[in-house]
Scaffold this active site. Structure first.
Site, short mmCIF file in Angstrom:
data_model
loop_
_atom_site.label_atom_id
_atom_site.label_comp_id
_atom_site.label_asym_id
_atom_site.label_seq_id
_atom_site.Cartn_x
_atom_site.Cartn_y
_atom_site.Cartn_z
N HIS A 5 0.53 25.10 92.44
CA HIS A 5 1.43 26.11 93.01
C HIS A 5 0.78 26.75 94.22
O HIS A 5 -0.43 26.98 94.25
CB HIS A 5 1.82 27.18 91.98
CG HIS A 5 0.67 27.74 91.20
ND1 HIS A 5 0.07 27.05 90.16
CD2 HIS A 5 0.00 28.90 91.31
CE1 HIS A 5 -0.92 27.78 89.65
NE2 HIS A 5 -0.99 28.90 90.34
N HIS A 10 -0.44 23.69 86.80
CA HIS A 10 0.61 22.97 87.54
C HIS A 10 0.50 23.50 88.97
O HIS A 10 0.63 24.72 89.19
CB HIS A 10 1.99 23.30 86.91
CG HIS A 10 3.15 22.60 87.56
ND1 HIS A 10 4.07 21.85 86.85
CD2 HIS A 10 3.58 22.56 88.86
CE1 HIS A 10 5.01 21.39 87.67
NE2 HIS A 10 4.72 21.81 88.91
N CYS A 49 4.14 22.68 79.64
CA CYS A 49 3.81 23.25 80.95
C CYS A 49 4.91 24.25 81.34
O CYS A 49 6.07 23.87 81.51
CB CYS A 49 3.69 22.15 82.01
SG CYS A 49 3.52 22.82 83.69
N HIS A 73 5.16 17.07 87.89
CA HIS A 73 3.94 17.70 87.39
C HIS A 73 2.71 17.14 88.11
O HIS A 73 2.39 15.96 87.99
CB HIS A 73 3.79 17.51 85.89
CG HIS A 73 2.61 18.27 85.35
ND1 HIS A 73 2.65 19.62 85.07
CD2 HIS A 73 1.33 17.88 85.11
CE1 HIS A 73 1.47 20.02 84.65
NE2 HIS A 73 0.65 18.99 84.68
N CYS A 104 6.71 23.40 84.60
CA CYS A 104 7.67 22.29 84.44
C CYS A 104 8.95 22.82 83.81
O CYS A 104 10.06 22.41 84.18
CB CYS A 104 7.08 21.18 83.57
SG CYS A 104 5.94 20.08 84.42
N ASN A 125 -5.06 28.33 94.28
CA ASN A 125 -6.23 28.40 93.41
C ASN A 125 -6.41 27.03 92.76
O ASN A 125 -5.45 26.42 92.29
CB ASN A 125 -6.02 29.46 92.32
CG ASN A 125 -5.91 30.86 92.91
OD1 ASN A 125 -6.48 31.14 93.96
ND2 ASN A 125 -5.16 31.72 92.25
N HIS A 145 0.73 30.16 96.39
CA HIS A 145 1.08 31.58 96.36
C HIS A 145 1.45 32.01 97.77
O HIS A 145 0.66 31.83 98.70
CB HIS A 145 -0.09 32.45 95.92
CG HIS A 145 -0.58 32.23 94.51
ND1 HIS A 145 -0.27 33.07 93.48
CD2 HIS A 145 -1.37 31.26 93.98
CE1 HIS A 145 -0.85 32.65 92.35
NE2 HIS A 145 -1.53 31.56 92.64
P1 DGP Z 1 -2.96 31.01 89.20
O1 DGP Z 1 -3.99 32.04 88.78
O2 DGP Z 1 -3.19 30.53 90.62
O3 DGP Z 1 -2.86 29.88 88.21
O4 DGP Z 1 -1.57 31.79 89.22
C1 DGP Z 1 -0.61 31.67 88.24
C2 DGP Z 1 0.46 32.67 88.53
O5 DGP Z 1 1.58 32.34 87.75
C3 DGP Z 1 0.09 34.10 88.16
O6 DGP Z 1 0.09 34.90 89.35
C4 DGP Z 1 1.19 34.56 87.21
C5 DGP Z 1 2.25 33.50 87.37
N1 DGP Z 1 2.96 33.19 86.14
C6 DGP Z 1 2.41 32.80 84.96
N2 DGP Z 1 3.37 32.57 84.05
C7 DGP Z 1 4.55 32.79 84.68
C8 DGP Z 1 5.92 32.69 84.25
O7 DGP Z 1 6.24 32.35 83.12
N3 DGP Z 1 6.86 33.00 85.18
C9 DGP Z 1 6.54 33.39 86.45
N4 DGP Z 1 7.53 33.68 87.27
N5 DGP Z 1 5.26 33.47 86.88
C10 DGP Z 1 4.28 33.17 86.01
#
Ligand code: DGP
Length: 134
Positions: A108, A106, A12, A54, A15, A95, A110
């Site tokens: 989150h 995981h 993940c 997680h 994580c 989302n 926004h």
């Molecule tokens: P969602 O579509 O809601 O699962 O958004 C996932 C978000 O995570 C997307 O806007 C891009 C961000 N993201 C994905 N991988 C990484 C990463 O390795 N580092 C960072 N900082 N953001 C990431």
């Protein structure tokens, strides 16, 4: 056998950010959560707030997580103030699952702001609906 929820999930990426194995531009960290800049920002300010433990998605939150959810939402509000987007306004979104547009499994939040955001919260087309049902 299912994995204990408090352990980082293998493979993940969030994580790994939470434990410091992967780098991220962190905006906040405490014992419960980490906030860091989204790698593909959709607005001038785009911060992700994640729990350290997680939890795959909002759909997996249990009654034990209620306090944590409140803390994370409160942190979004505080970050908005610190990042100077509180007065102009901002958006907090979550989302959930495939049709909700969740890519990283995981949980989150926004936090988006720093420019006027579109009024449309969701975008879908009849074609996308048909494709998803195939
Ligand atoms: P969602 O579509 O809601 O699962 O958004 C996932 C978000 O995570 C997307 O806007 C891009 C961000 N993201 C994905 N991988 C990484 C990463 O390795 N580092 C960072 N900082 N953001 C990431």
């Amino acid at each position: 056998m299912s994995r204990p929820k408090k352990q980082p999930a293998k493979d993940c990426i969030f994580c790994q950010i939470a434990t410091g194995k992967l780098p991220a531009s962190k905006r906040f960290e405490d014992r419960d959560m980490v906030a860091f800049d989204d790698i593909h920002p959709h607005a001038p300010i785009h911060v992700l707030v994640i729990p350290k433990k997680h939890i795959t998605s909002l759909a997996d939150v249990t009654p034990k997580d209620k306090e944590l959810m409140g803390k994370m939402l409160y942190r979004c509000k505080e970050l908005a103030r610190q990042l100077n987007i509180a007065d102009s306004g901002y958006r907090v979104t979550v989302n959930v699952g495939k049709w909700g547009g969740q890519v990283v499994p995981h949980l989150h939040f926004h936090l988006l702001g720093g420019a006027p955001l579109t009024e449309r919260l969701s975008l879908y087309t009849e074609a996308a609906v048909l494709l998803a049902k195939e």
